[in-house]
Scaffold this motif. Structure first.
Motif: not given
Length: 179
Positions: A57-81
């Motif tokens: 349900n990651v894709t479904a949640l992200l699409k629903a948030l985008k559809h509803n105009g909710v700003p979303v950030a991905l914040i990870t400790n993984k190297p940005s590259v």
């Protein structure tokens, strides 16, 4: 061999810390960190998505948030590259307004800085923001930033019982946020 169960407890604090813990576990000299880290990053880059899958349900949640105009950030400790290539692989890059790796800013989770950086850029009060994560690192970042926090019971929780942390929600499925 350390095994997957043990290594999963090392994940979530950034790859440099993961290598530090692996060297310590193997009783290898800490001076080998730089070389081991370089080898790890080259291997990781070559196999970035080999066994990587999306949680349900990651894709479904992200699409629903985008559809509803909710700003979303991905914040990870993984190297940005590695962040954009991984998101590109799953065709998710466009779902995020911000992509912050562990080396994007001068501090990474559990610091509040990455979360506050994103909330300030949209002029959102921290208490109106939600951090969705899977670890004590994510919980502490949310707490440090004054964000609400929802934790999923799967992922890299470093062996910590997430239910006892005091998050605003602990769920088995991201679909619970769609209800």
């Amino acid at each position: 061999m350390a095994g997957e169960d043990l290594v999963r407890t090392w994940v979530g604090f950034g790859s440099a810390k993961l290598i530090e813990q692996a060297l310590e576990w193997a009783n290898l000299d800490a001076e080998k960190h730089e070389e081991a880290y370089r080898i790890f990053l080259m291997h990781y880059h070559a196999h970035l998505t080999d066994r990587t899958t999306l949680y349900p349900n990651v894709t479904a949640l992200l699409k629903a948030l985008k559809h509803n105009g909710v700003p979303v950030a991905l914040i990870t400790n993984k190297p940005s590259v590695f962040v954009k290539p991984m998101l590109d692989h799953f065709e998710l890059t466009e779902q995020f307004g911000w992509l912050l790796g562990g080396d994007t800013l001068e501090e990474k989770k559990p610091s509040a800085l990455p979360l506050l950086h994103c909330s300030e850029s949209i002029e959102a009060l921290p208490e109106k923001c939600l951090m969705i994560g899977d670890s004590i690192t994510d919980f502490n970042a949310a707490k440090n930033a004054g964000f609400k926090c929802a934790l999923v019971t799967y992922g890299y929780h470093q062996g910590v019982d997430l239910a006892g942390l005091g998050a605003d929600a602990v769920m088995d499925d991201l679909a619970e946020l769609l209800m």
